[in-house]
Design an enzyme around this catalytic site. Structure first.
Site, PDB file in Angstrom:
ATOM      1  N   GLY A  13       0.820  -1.205   0.000  1.00  0.00           N
ATOM      2  CA  GLY A  13       0.000   0.000   0.000  1.00  0.00           C
ATOM      3  C   GLY A  13       0.854   1.256   0.000  1.00  0.00           C
ATOM      4  N   GLY A  17      -1.190   7.559   1.705  1.00  0.00           N
ATOM      5  CA  GLY A  17      -1.351   7.524   3.142  1.00  0.00           C
ATOM      6  C   GLY A  17      -0.135   7.064   3.921  1.00  0.00           C
ATOM      7  N   ILE A  18      -0.376   6.182   4.883  1.00  0.00           N
ATOM      8  CA  ILE A  18       0.679   5.694   5.765  1.00  0.00           C
ATOM      9  C   ILE A  18       1.765   4.981   4.970  1.00  0.00           C
ATOM     10  CG2 ILE A  18       1.201   4.084   7.647  1.00  0.00           C
ATOM     11  CD1 ILE A  18      -1.611   4.682   8.750  1.00  0.00           C
ATOM     12  N   THR A  39      -2.185   0.023  -7.825  1.00  0.00           N
ATOM     13  CA  THR A  39      -2.267   1.119  -8.786  1.00  0.00           C
ATOM     14  C   THR A  39      -0.876   1.513  -9.247  1.00  0.00           C
ATOM     15  OG1 THR A  39      -2.229   2.773  -7.004  1.00  0.00           O
ATOM     16  CG2 THR A  39      -4.380   2.011  -7.763  1.00  0.00           C
ATOM     17  N   LEU A  63      -2.890  -7.279  -4.098  1.00  0.00           N
ATOM     18  CA  LEU A  63      -2.733  -8.130  -2.918  1.00  0.00           C
ATOM     19  C   LEU A  63      -3.898  -9.084  -2.708  1.00  0.00           C
ATOM     20  CD1 LEU A  63      -1.264  -5.417  -0.553  1.00  0.00           C
ATOM     21  CD2 LEU A  63      -0.026  -7.365  -1.511  1.00  0.00           C
ATOM     22  N   TYR A 159     -14.519  -4.283   8.861  1.00  0.00           N
ATOM     23  CA  TYR A 159     -13.194  -3.657   8.999  1.00  0.00           C
ATOM     24  C   TYR A 159     -12.654  -3.858  10.421  1.00  0.00           C
ATOM     25  CZ  TYR A 159      -9.547  -0.124   9.259  1.00  0.00           C
ATOM     26  OH  TYR A 159      -8.346   0.524   9.457  1.00  0.00           O
ATOM     27  N   LYS A 163      -9.223  -6.073  11.685  1.00  0.00           N
ATOM     28  CA  LYS A 163      -8.092  -5.545  12.437  1.00  0.00           C
ATOM     29  C   LYS A 163      -7.864  -6.335  13.727  1.00  0.00           C
ATOM     30  CE  LYS A 163      -6.684  -2.513   9.569  1.00  0.00           C
ATOM     31  NZ  LYS A 163      -5.380  -2.722   8.876  1.00  0.00           N
ATOM     32  N   THR A 196      -5.991  10.014   6.143  1.00  0.00           N
ATOM     33  CA  THR A 196      -5.738   9.230   4.933  1.00  0.00           C
ATOM     34  C   THR A 196      -7.043   9.023   4.180  1.00  0.00           C
ATOM     35  OG1 THR A 196      -6.155   7.092   5.994  1.00  0.00           O
ATOM     36  CG2 THR A 196      -3.902   7.956   6.134  1.00  0.00           C
TER      37      THR A 196
END
Length: 249
Positions: A13, A17-18, A39, A63, A159, A163, A196
């Site tokens: 990723g 963002g991060i 991308t 992924l 989500y 996590k 993000t």
């Protein structure tokens, strides 16, 4: 960070963002960094990585597809050699919906990227470390402060579940490594709200003026994990903005 200089770090990723923050911080500290993302890497973003201390490589990888993950690891092994640091950062969320209105394909994408890809990538990273006798390798899994709360966010149940699963997978892998006497470390980083794209996707209950971290703040936390002495195991770090008061519905 000197002992990591010229060694290979991989960040999933990496294009936003991060992930971008972590990859850039690695380059600035002299690592050879491979970014994996589905991308294409834009020229503008690529120019922001220019730094004479390190190098950045990009490998387009979906992924959700194990074949592409394995091909990425083969490319890294053939072109750069041993992986010393692997950051499982890529993550997805689904649209804001109650369970009864949920879309199965969205859930499947969340689970494929947030859990299955993390586990596959960790497996392949460990294989690389063992093949090249990288005894002090480090795997860092980007988790969430939501993995530490008892109540998931309504309309974001999948989500939150993913996590919590990342925490379980990370602890299980850590215990396996301990039992076999390995010095490879596994850390989880659990940020609060970060500015993000994924935050924007779930902004149904968060106002713009709420405290937020920047991706660079989380990147500094990653560097902290890597800078402690090799005999120190940081299992989990929770990092959130000053003033954050997470109140779940």
């Amino acid at each position: 960070m000197e002992r990591w200089k010229d060694r290979v770090a991989v960040v999933t990723g990496s294009n936003s963002g991060i992930g971008t923050g972590v990859a850039r911080a690695f380059v600035q500290n002299g690592l050879k960094v491979v970014g994996l993302d589905k991308t294409e890497f834009s020229n503008g973003l690529k120019s922001s990585f220019n730094d004479e201390r390190g190098q950045f490589y990009f490998h387009r990888t979906d992924l959700r597809k194990e074949k592409e993950i394995i091909e990425a690891f083969e490319w890294i092994d053939n072109n750069l050699g041993a992986i010393s640091v692997f950051v499982n950062n890529a993550g997805l969320t689904s649209s804001v919906r109650k369970i009864e209105d949920g879309i199965t394909d969205e859930w499947r994408n969340v689970l494929d990227v947030n859990i299955l890809a993390v586990t596959i990538c960790t497996r392949e990273a460990l294989k690389s470390m063992r093949k090249h006798s990288v005894e002090d390798g480090h795997i860092i899994n980007m988790c969430s402060i939501l993995s530490h709360v008892s109540r998931p966010i309504a309309t974001q149940v999948m989500y939150c579940a993913s996590k919590k699963a990342v925490m379980a997978v990370s602890e299980g892998i850590r215990r396996e490594l301990i039992l076999e006497g390995s010095k490879i470390r596994v850390s989880t980083i659990c940020p609060g709200m970060v500015d993000t794209n994924i935050l924007k996707a779930v902004n149904h209950s968060f106002s713009p003026d709420k405290p937020k971290l920047l991706p660079e703040d989380v990147a500094q936390t990653v560097l902290f994990c890597l800078q402690v002495p090799p005999h120190v195991q940081i299992s989990d770090i929770v990092v959130h903005p000053v003033g954050e008061n997470l109140q779940l519905p």
